[in-house]
Write a protein that holds these residues in place. Structure first.
Motif, PDB file in Angstrom:
ATOM      1  N   GLN A  24       2.892  -4.703  12.290  1.00 51.24           N
ATOM      2  CA  GLN A  24       2.383  -5.638  11.283  1.00 51.24           C
ATOM      3  C   GLN A  24       1.616  -4.876  10.201  1.00 51.24           C
ATOM      4  N   ARG A  25       0.820  -3.915  10.607  1.00 51.88           N
ATOM      5  CA  ARG A  25       0.047  -3.132   9.638  1.00 51.88           C
ATOM      6  C   ARG A  25       0.965  -2.238   8.800  1.00 51.88           C
ATOM      7  N   PHE A  26       1.883  -1.528   9.470  1.00 47.38           N
ATOM      8  CA  PHE A  26       2.820  -0.674   8.750  1.00 47.38           C
ATOM      9  C   PHE A  26       3.664  -1.487   7.763  1.00 47.38           C
ATOM     10  N   GLY A  27       3.852  -2.775   8.073  1.00 44.59           N
ATOM     11  CA  GLY A  27       4.668  -3.636   7.218  1.00 44.59           C
ATOM     12  C   GLY A  27       4.106  -3.820   5.830  1.00 44.59           C
ATOM     13  N   ARG A  28       2.838  -3.428   5.620  1.00 41.39           N
ATOM     14  CA  ARG A  28       2.241  -3.494   4.279  1.00 41.39           C
ATOM     15  C   ARG A  28       2.476  -2.218   3.483  1.00 41.39           C
ATOM     16  N   LEU A  29       3.130  -1.239   4.081  1.00 35.63           N
ATOM     17  CA  LEU A  29       3.445   0.011   3.386  1.00 35.63           C
ATOM     18  C   LEU A  29       4.692  -0.152   2.522  1.00 35.63           C
ATOM     19  N   ALA A  30       4.602   0.252   1.261  1.00 36.00           N
ATOM     20  CA  ALA A  30       5.762   0.190   0.353  1.00 36.00           C
ATOM     21  C   ALA A  30       6.496  -1.133   0.522  1.00 36.00           C
ATOM     22  N   ARG A  31       5.739  -2.208   0.510  1.00 31.47           N
ATOM     23  CA  ARG A  31       6.263  -3.531   0.874  1.00 31.47           C
ATOM     24  C   ARG A  31       7.173  -4.116  -0.202  1.00 31.47           C
ATOM     25  N   HIS A  32       6.868  -3.854  -1.459  1.00 33.20           N
ATOM     26  CA  HIS A  32       7.597  -4.507  -2.535  1.00 33.20           C
ATOM     27  C   HIS A  32       8.850  -3.729  -2.932  1.00 33.20           C
ATOM     28  N   ALA A  33       9.756  -4.419  -3.590  1.00 29.01           N
ATOM     29  CA  ALA A  33      11.090  -3.865  -3.849  1.00 29.01           C
ATOM     30  C   ALA A  33      11.044  -2.556  -4.629  1.00 29.01           C
ATOM     31  N   GLY A  34      10.146  -2.418  -5.591  1.00 29.51           N
ATOM     32  CA  GLY A  34      10.120  -1.219  -6.410  1.00 29.51           C
ATOM     33  C   GLY A  34       9.401  -0.039  -5.792  1.00 29.51           C
ATOM     34  N   ASP A  35       8.755  -0.232  -4.656  1.00 25.12           N
ATOM     35  CA  ASP A  35       8.023   0.858  -4.003  1.00 25.12           C
ATOM     36  C   ASP A  35       9.008   1.820  -3.322  1.00 25.12           C
ATOM     37  N   ARG A  36       8.688   3.113  -3.373  1.00 23.31           N
ATOM     38  CA  ARG A  36       9.620   4.093  -2.837  1.00 23.31           C
ATOM     39  C   ARG A  36       9.085   4.878  -1.648  1.00 23.31           C
ATOM     40  N   THR A  37       7.762   5.089  -1.580  1.00 21.82           N
ATOM     41  CA  THR A  37       7.213   5.914  -0.498  1.00 21.82           C
ATOM     42  C   THR A  37       5.990   5.252   0.125  1.00 21.82           C
ATOM     43  N   GLY A  38       5.740   5.577   1.386  1.00 20.12           N
ATOM     44  CA  GLY A  38       4.562   5.082   2.084  1.00 20.12           C
ATOM     45  C   GLY A  38       4.209   6.013   3.227  1.00 20.12           C
ATOM     46  N   LYS A  39       2.909   6.149   3.477  1.00 17.58           N
ATOM     47  CA  LYS A  39       2.460   7.044   4.538  1.00 17.58           C
ATOM     48  C   LYS A  39       1.474   6.315   5.434  1.00 17.58           C
ATOM     49  N   ALA A  40       1.727   6.338   6.734  1.00 11.20           N
ATOM     50  CA  ALA A  40       0.824   5.754   7.720  1.00 11.20           C
ATOM     51  C   ALA A  40       0.137   6.871   8.489  1.00 11.20           C
ATOM     52  N   VAL A  41      -1.170   6.690   8.713  1.00  2.37           N
ATOM     53  CA  VAL A  41      -1.945   7.632   9.521  1.00  2.37           C
ATOM     54  C   VAL A  41      -2.606   6.842  10.646  1.00  2.37           C
TER      55      VAL A  41
ATOM     56  N   ALA B 259       0.841  -1.205   0.000  1.00  2.70           N
ATOM     57  CA  ALA B 259       0.000   0.000   0.000  1.00  2.70           C
ATOM     58  C   ALA B 259       0.872   1.250   0.000  1.00  2.70           C
ATOM     59  N   ASP B 260       0.323   2.305  -0.580  1.00  4.30           N
ATOM     60  CA  ASP B 260       0.976   3.613  -0.523  1.00  4.30           C
ATOM     61  C   ASP B 260       0.558   4.377   0.731  1.00  4.30           C
ATOM     62  N   VAL B 261      -0.702   4.151   1.158  1.00  3.03           N
ATOM     63  CA  VAL B 261      -1.264   4.839   2.314  1.00  3.03           C
ATOM     64  C   VAL B 261      -1.888   3.801   3.241  1.00  3.03           C
ATOM     65  N   MET B 262      -1.550   3.873   4.522  1.00  5.24           N
ATOM     66  CA  MET B 262      -2.119   2.984   5.533  1.00  5.24           C
ATOM     67  C   MET B 262      -2.778   3.836   6.609  1.00  5.24           C
ATOM     68  N   VAL B 263      -4.110   3.771   6.699  1.00  3.70           N
ATOM     69  CA  VAL B 263      -4.843   4.437   7.767  1.00  3.70           C
ATOM     70  C   VAL B 263      -5.260   3.363   8.756  1.00  3.70           C
ATOM     71  N   THR B 264      -4.944   3.542  10.030  1.00  6.46           N
ATOM     72  CA  THR B 264      -5.189   2.475  11.002  1.00  6.46           C
ATOM     73  C   THR B 264      -5.721   3.016  12.322  1.00  6.46           C
ATOM     74  N   ASP B 265      -6.593   2.235  12.947  1.00 17.01           N
ATOM     75  CA  ASP B 265      -6.968   2.508  14.328  1.00 17.01           C
ATOM     76  C   ASP B 265      -5.740   2.389  15.211  1.00 17.01           C
ATOM     77  N   ARG B 266      -5.747   3.060  16.333  1.00 14.80           N
ATOM     78  CA  ARG B 266      -4.669   2.903  17.301  1.00 14.80           C
ATOM     79  C   ARG B 266      -4.658   1.457  17.809  1.00 14.80           C
ATOM     80  N   ALA B 267      -3.472   0.949  18.153  1.00  9.05           N
ATOM     81  CA  ALA B 267      -3.305  -0.441  18.580  1.00  9.05           C
ATOM     82  C   ALA B 267      -1.942  -0.567  19.246  1.00  9.05           C
ATOM     83  N   PRO B 268      -1.644  -1.710  19.899  1.00 10.10           N
ATOM     84  CA  PRO B 268      -0.310  -1.900  20.483  1.00 10.10           C
ATOM     85  C   PRO B 268       0.758  -1.927  19.392  1.00 10.10           C
TER      86      PRO B 268
END
Length: 522
Positions: free
Chosen positions: A341-358, A326-335
Motif C-alpha cells: 500500500q505504501r509503495f503504491g504511492r511511488l511514481a503513482r501517476h501516469a507521467g511519473d517514470r522513477t520511484g525509490k523505496a527505502v 512520491a519519488d522517494v518512499m522511506v518506510t518503517d518495516r511492516a507486513p
C-alpha cells in the motif's frame, strides 16, 4: 457495456484525464451483469482505478435492476470514503455516504451508497445506531427490517478487504457478514491489491456452499496498465538507522512510520533542522489523531503542491485514501500488504517514470505482528517485486498471510460469530433484541468491532482514540469525561469509559487542551 462506457466518460470529464483501457474492469463488469449469482474477487493493484467498477454498476442499476437494485461500496475506514464520495458527487451526483455520525439516512437507497464496515455490519444486524436511544426506550424499531432489506436487494462491494481479514477485531464480524450475505444469494465483489491464497479459499468456500458463480480476476502482463507500470523504474532498498537520512531534497518524499508518536517526533526534527533541505511549508504531517477538517486541509496542501518537492511524514493513515505520487518512499518495516500500500504511492501517476523505496529494517515493528514483519523482510529482495504488478508479489502475500482458510479462521471467535449470525438471520430478532444482545456482549468485555475506540470531541469534530490514549490524555489534564462517576486512574478505568460509549450511555469525552494546528492530538 453502455453503462460502463458512460461511467468512464463522466469520470474522465470530472477528473480531467484521457481514459486508458482497463480490460480487467470490463471483464468484471460483464461478469457481474450477466451471471445470475456472481461472487467476484478482483485482485488489482493500487492505482488501477477499481472504484470505476462501482460507478459503472451504479449507473447500470438505474436502467436495469433485474439483478440488483443498487450498489453498496463498503470500506474498512473513513479516510478512504471521503475521496470516493467526492468523486461520485462530481462525476455522477448520485451517491450517499453512510457512516457513524455522518448521515440521517436509515436505508441504502441511492444508486451508489458508500459506507464503513462497522456501519454496514450494524445495518445488516437490523440495528440503526442513530436510533439506539429510541429503540432502547421501546419507542420504535429503528427501521430494522427495512434497513436490512435495502442491503439484501443490492450488490455489495467490499473494498480493501484485506484490512478486514487481517484485523482481529473485525475478522469475526466480517466472517458472519459474508456467511449471511451468501446464504441470501446477494451478489458480492471483493476488491483488494493484496489477497493471499488463504483469503481466496475463504471466499471460495462460501461461494461454493451457496451455489455462486465464483471468479477471481487479476491483470496479466498484456494489460495496458501493467505494461505502462513495468516501464517505470521502481527500486526497493533496505537500510538501518534514522529515516530522515534517506530523504532526497528536491524530490517528492513520503516518510511513513508505524506510530503517531514516531511520526510527530520525526516531523518536529524535520521542521527544526535548517539543513533538512525543504521549506517549512513543504513539510507536512498527517496521522489518525487529527480532526477530519485538519486532515482534509493537509491533503489539499499536498495536492496543490503537485509535482513540486515536499516531505510528507505520516502513519498508516496515508496507506489508503490519500491520492498523491512520491519519488522517494522511506518506510518503517511492516507486513507485505502494508508495504505494498505504501509503495503504491511511488511514481503513482501516469507521467511519473522513477520511484525509490527505502525500508528501515531496524524500525519498531509494532503495532504489527513481529512474525509477519520478519517473514516479509525475509522474502523481499531488491528488485524482486513491483508494487503495481500482482504477479511479482502474490506468492509473498500468500507466504506471509497463509495458503489455507485457517489463516483467517484462527482470528474467528466462533461463539461470537454464531451470535452475530443469529441476530442477522433470525426474523424474530428485531432491533430491540439485537441491542440487548450487543449490550450484554460489550458489558462482558467482548468488543464486537474496532476494539472499543473512544470518540473524542475536539470542537465540533470527532477524533477516534484508543483507551490507552484516553488514559494518557486524562492523566495529563487534557480530557474531561462527562457522564461517569469515577476517576480514570488505570487502563481498566479507560476501558470502562469505552464500554459505556459502546453501550450508548450518556457519556461525552471532550478534549480540553489546545489543539495543535500542525501536530493534532500528539
Amino acid at each position: 457495456m453502455r453503462a460502463y462506457r458512460e461511467a468512464v466518460r463522466r469520470l474522465a470529464e470530472a477528473k480531467g484525464f484521457v481514459p486508458e483501457r482497463r480490460p480487467l474492469l470490463e471483464e468484471a463488469f460483464d461478469f457481474l451483469t450477466s451471471s445470475p449469482q456472481p461472487f467476484l474477487v478482483l485482485n488489482a493493484p493500487t492505482g488501477y482505478g477499481k472504484t470505476l467498477l462501482s460507478f459503472a454498476l451504479a449507473l447500470r442499476s438505474l436502467t436495469d435492476a433485474s439483478l440488483f437494485d443498487r450498489v453498496i461500496h463498503v470500506l474498512p475506514m473513513r479516510s478512504i470514503i471521503e475521496d470516493i464520495q467526492r468523486t461520485a458527487e462530481e462525476a455522477f451526483g448520485f451517491s450517499r455516504t453512510k457512516m457513524m455520525g455522518s448521515s440521517g439516512e436509515f436505508m441504502h437507497l441511492f444508486p451508489l451508497n458508500v459506507t464503513t464496515a462497522d456501519t454496514f455490519t450494524w445495518d445488516l444486524m437490523k440495528l440503526n445506531t442513530k436510533k439506539r436511544h429510541r429503540v432502547k426506550a421501546g419507542r420504535e424499531f429503528g427501521y430494522d427490517y427495512l434497513t436490512q432489506a435495502s442491503i439484501l436487494t443490492s450488490l455489495i462491494i467490499f473494498d480493501e478487504a484485506h484490512f478486514l481479514l487481517e484485523d482481529e477485531s473485525m475478522a469475526t464480524a466480517f466472517d458472519a457478514v459474508v456467511n449471511f450475505l451468501t446464504s441470501q444469494g446477494v451478489p458480492i465483489v471483493v476488491m483488494t491489491a493484496t489477497l493471499s491464497e488463504g483469503h481466496r479459499k475463504f471466499f471460495r468456500r462460501y461461494a461454493g456452499k451457496y451455489g455462486y458463480d465464483f471468479k477471481v480476476l487479476s491483470p496479466n502482463e498484456e494489460d495496458p496498465f501493467v505494461k505502462r507500470e513495468l516501464e517505470k523504474d521502481i527500486s526497493i532498498e533496505f537500510e538501518r538507522g534514522d529515516p530522515l537520512m534517506f530523504i532526497k531534497p528536491g524530490k517528492r518524499n513520503a516518510l511513513i512510520v508505524n506510530t503517531v508518536d514516531r511520526a510527530v517526533e520525526l516531523y518536529d526534527r524535520a521542521v527544526s533542522d535548517p539543513d533538512i533541505g525543504f521549506e517549512r511549508d513543504r513539510i507536512l504531517l498527517i496521522h489518525g489523531r487529527m480532526t477530519p477538517s485538519h486532515k482534509k486541509s493537509i491533503i489539499g496542501r499536498l495536492q496543490r503542491l503537485g509535482k513540486d518537492d515536499f516531505l510528507l511524514i505520516g502513519t498508516q493513515a496515508v496507506e489508503a485514501g490519500v491520492d498523491f505520487s512520491a519519488d522517494v518512499m522511506v518506510t518503517d518495516r511492516a507486513p507485505i500488504n502494508s508495504l505494498l500500500q505504501r509503495f503504491g504511492r511511488l511514481a503513482r501517476h501516469a507521467g511519473d517514470r522513477t520511484g525509490k523505496a527505502v525500508v528501515i529494517t531496524d524500525a519498531p515493528a509494532g503495532p504489527y505482528p513481529l512474525e509477519k514483519v520478519e517473514k516479509t523482510l525475509g522474502l523481499i529482495t531488491e528488485g524482486s517485486i513491483h508494487p503495481r504488478v500482482p504477479s511479482t508479489y502474490e506468492e509473498i502475500v500468500t507466504a506471509v498471510h497463509g495458503s489455507s482458510p485457517s489463516s483467517v479462521n484462527r482470528l474467528i471467535n466462533k461463539g461470537l460469530k454464531g451470535k452475530l449470525l443469529g441476530l442477522m438471520s433470525d426474523p424474530s430478532k428485531r432491533a430491540i433484541h439485537v441491542l440487548g444482545e450487543v449490550e450484554r456482549l460489550v458489558a462482558n468485555g467482548t468488543p464486537i468491532m474496532r476494539d472499543f475506540l473512544v470518540p473524542l470531541s475536539v470542537g465540533d469534530e470527532t477524533v477516534l482514540i484508543s483507551p490507552k490514549k484516553l488514559l494518557e490524555l486524562y492523566s495529563g489534564g487534557l480530557v474531561k469525561v462527562k457522564g461517569v462517576k469515577f476517576e480514570i486512574k488505570t487502563l481498566k478505568d479507560a476501558y470502562r469509559v469505552a464500554k459505556a460509549v459502546a453501550l450508548d450511555e450518556n457519556v461525552e469525552i471532550v478534549f480540553t487542551g489546545d489543539y495543535d494546528p500542525e501536530r493534532g492530538i500528539a
